[in-house]
Design an enzyme around this catalytic site. Sequence first.
Site, PDB file in Angstrom:
ATOM      1  N   HIS A  45       0.832  -1.188   0.000  1.00  0.00           N
ATOM      2  CA  HIS A  45       0.000   0.000   0.000  1.00  0.00           C
ATOM      3  C   HIS A  45       0.875   1.250   0.000  1.00  0.00           C
ATOM      4  O   HIS A  45       2.075   1.204   0.291  1.00  0.00           O
ATOM      5  CB  HIS A  45      -0.930  -0.010   1.203  1.00  0.00           C
ATOM      6  CG  HIS A  45      -2.034  -1.006   1.080  1.00  0.00           C
ATOM      7  ND1 HIS A  45      -3.085  -1.081   1.967  1.00  0.00           N
ATOM      8  CD2 HIS A  45      -2.272  -1.976   0.153  1.00  0.00           C
ATOM      9  CE1 HIS A  45      -3.914  -2.051   1.608  1.00  0.00           C
ATOM     10  NE2 HIS A  45      -3.433  -2.609   0.517  1.00  0.00           N
ATOM     11  N   GLU A  47       1.066   3.794   1.983  1.00  0.00           N
ATOM     12  CA  GLU A  47       1.683   4.174   3.253  1.00  0.00           C
ATOM     13  C   GLU A  47       2.957   3.377   3.519  1.00  0.00           C
ATOM     14  O   GLU A  47       3.955   3.927   3.990  1.00  0.00           O
ATOM     15  CB  GLU A  47       0.692   3.948   4.411  1.00  0.00           C
ATOM     16  CG  GLU A  47      -0.577   4.782   4.310  1.00  0.00           C
ATOM     17  CD  GLU A  47      -1.710   4.051   3.632  1.00  0.00           C
ATOM     18  OE1 GLU A  47      -2.861   4.224   4.054  1.00  0.00           O
ATOM     19  OE2 GLU A  47      -1.443   3.294   2.667  1.00  0.00           O
ATOM     20  N   THR A 155     -26.136   9.238 -33.412  1.00  0.00           N
ATOM     21  CA  THR A 155     -24.978   8.409 -33.088  1.00  0.00           C
ATOM     22  C   THR A 155     -24.636   7.384 -34.163  1.00  0.00           C
ATOM     23  O   THR A 155     -23.585   6.766 -34.102  1.00  0.00           O
ATOM     24  CB  THR A 155     -25.233   7.662 -31.775  1.00  0.00           C
ATOM     25  OG1 THR A 155     -26.392   6.829 -31.918  1.00  0.00           O
ATOM     26  CG2 THR A 155     -25.467   8.637 -30.632  1.00  0.00           C
ATOM     27  N   SER A 162     -21.674   3.488 -37.499  1.00  0.00           N
ATOM     28  CA  SER A 162     -21.296   4.638 -36.682  1.00  0.00           C
ATOM     29  C   SER A 162     -19.803   4.938 -36.725  1.00  0.00           C
ATOM     30  O   SER A 162     -19.349   5.868 -36.047  1.00  0.00           O
ATOM     31  CB  SER A 162     -21.707   4.389 -35.225  1.00  0.00           C
ATOM     32  OG  SER A 162     -21.036   3.259 -34.696  1.00  0.00           O
ATOM     33  N   ASP A 194     -21.593  -3.545 -35.185  1.00  0.00           N
ATOM     34  CA  ASP A 194     -20.220  -3.040 -35.301  1.00  0.00           C
ATOM     35  C   ASP A 194     -19.149  -4.107 -35.142  1.00  0.00           C
ATOM     36  O   ASP A 194     -17.986  -3.856 -35.463  1.00  0.00           O
ATOM     37  CB  ASP A 194     -19.973  -1.954 -34.250  1.00  0.00           C
ATOM     38  CG  ASP A 194     -20.806  -0.696 -34.492  1.00  0.00           C
ATOM     39  OD1 ASP A 194     -21.312  -0.539 -35.616  1.00  0.00           O
ATOM     40  OD2 ASP A 194     -20.953   0.107 -33.556  1.00  0.00           O
ATOM     41  N   SER A 216     -29.849 -10.865 -24.118  1.00  0.00           N
ATOM     42  CA  SER A 216     -30.985 -11.524 -23.467  1.00  0.00           C
ATOM     43  C   SER A 216     -31.282 -12.891 -24.048  1.00  0.00           C
ATOM     44  O   SER A 216     -31.569 -13.850 -23.321  1.00  0.00           O
ATOM     45  CB  SER A 216     -32.235 -10.640 -23.562  1.00  0.00           C
ATOM     46  OG  SER A 216     -32.044  -9.436 -22.867  1.00  0.00           O
TER      47      SER A 216
END
Length: 346
Positions: A45, A47, A155, A162, A194, A216
Amino acid sequence: MMRRALELAARGLFTTTPNPRVGCVITQGETVVGEGWHARAGEPHAEVLALNQAGANARGATVYVNLEPCNHHGRTPPCVEALTRAGVARVVAALRDPNPPAARGGDALAAGGVRFEHGLMEAEARELNLGFLSRVERRRPWVRLKVAATLDGRTALANGISQWITGPEARRDGHRWRARACAILTGIGTVKADDPQLTVREIDTPRQPLRVVIDSRLETPHGARILQGERILIFAARQGPAPGNAELVVLPNAQGKVELPRMLEELARRGINELHVEAGFKLNGSLVREGCVDEFLVYLNPSFLGDGAQGMLDLPAFASLQDRPRLRIVSLERLGDDVRIVARPA
């Protein structure tokens, strides 16, 4: 000194996941005697690294750190013990640590005779670790939705094409935002239209984010480029064979789609701090409607595509201007011919 600690912490922007980004500065008066920053989970870490550099100069010193020192045995020993052993006099933290296993380090320091303070540059510290804080406090990642659009908010062409609306500077900047995320999310519509790799390519990065697809009905083509390379995660609404190197998670809702809030909970459970979304207008709209988006990363190109082209978000028509979702602009920057806007729900 705290600003320097934040600068050091930002060096771990691309690498510390799932850990927070932490930097540490140790001082004797106004003289810096030790510095450190956390690079990767399992490594020392900030410290500890700063203490190693400070050596004997740590005794009686002041420690500045952007997150409260940890107080538990994880992959590494507690930083609180190291600081106490070193004999530091004072620890100043920007943020208290909200993670229950590691929290209350400041109390442990005070019990060991170390003066503890917190709150210095807290807002800047929260910004640097907003993903980690979101996962710990809300049990969901910080969700950043990226959109590249024309000035009329389009878009993609009507046929879904795109590439490329924005210029090279904006695309390179977009890859930097990809690189800092723990995972990149897209939908099956974007995969089909794409065939994206969804990897970081425009900049050097030691780590590729986890790639996540919402599919899905399990329609991801077996030859899709997203299936190449490291494993991906597919969220579906029904059981079935997972293509290629994909891991399948089934989370159906009542409409036969993926239940998006539960998906975020599952990603948080897997240690995802920041989720970067690059999807089509339908999935974008679903995420916004279900309250799943924390930040919008919008690139605007000075061109038009017309009403027949695809928009940013599939949202219902609002009856009045007062009903429209409102945002506040966090930053605005020009990149070549394009403009980048970072905005959040107001």
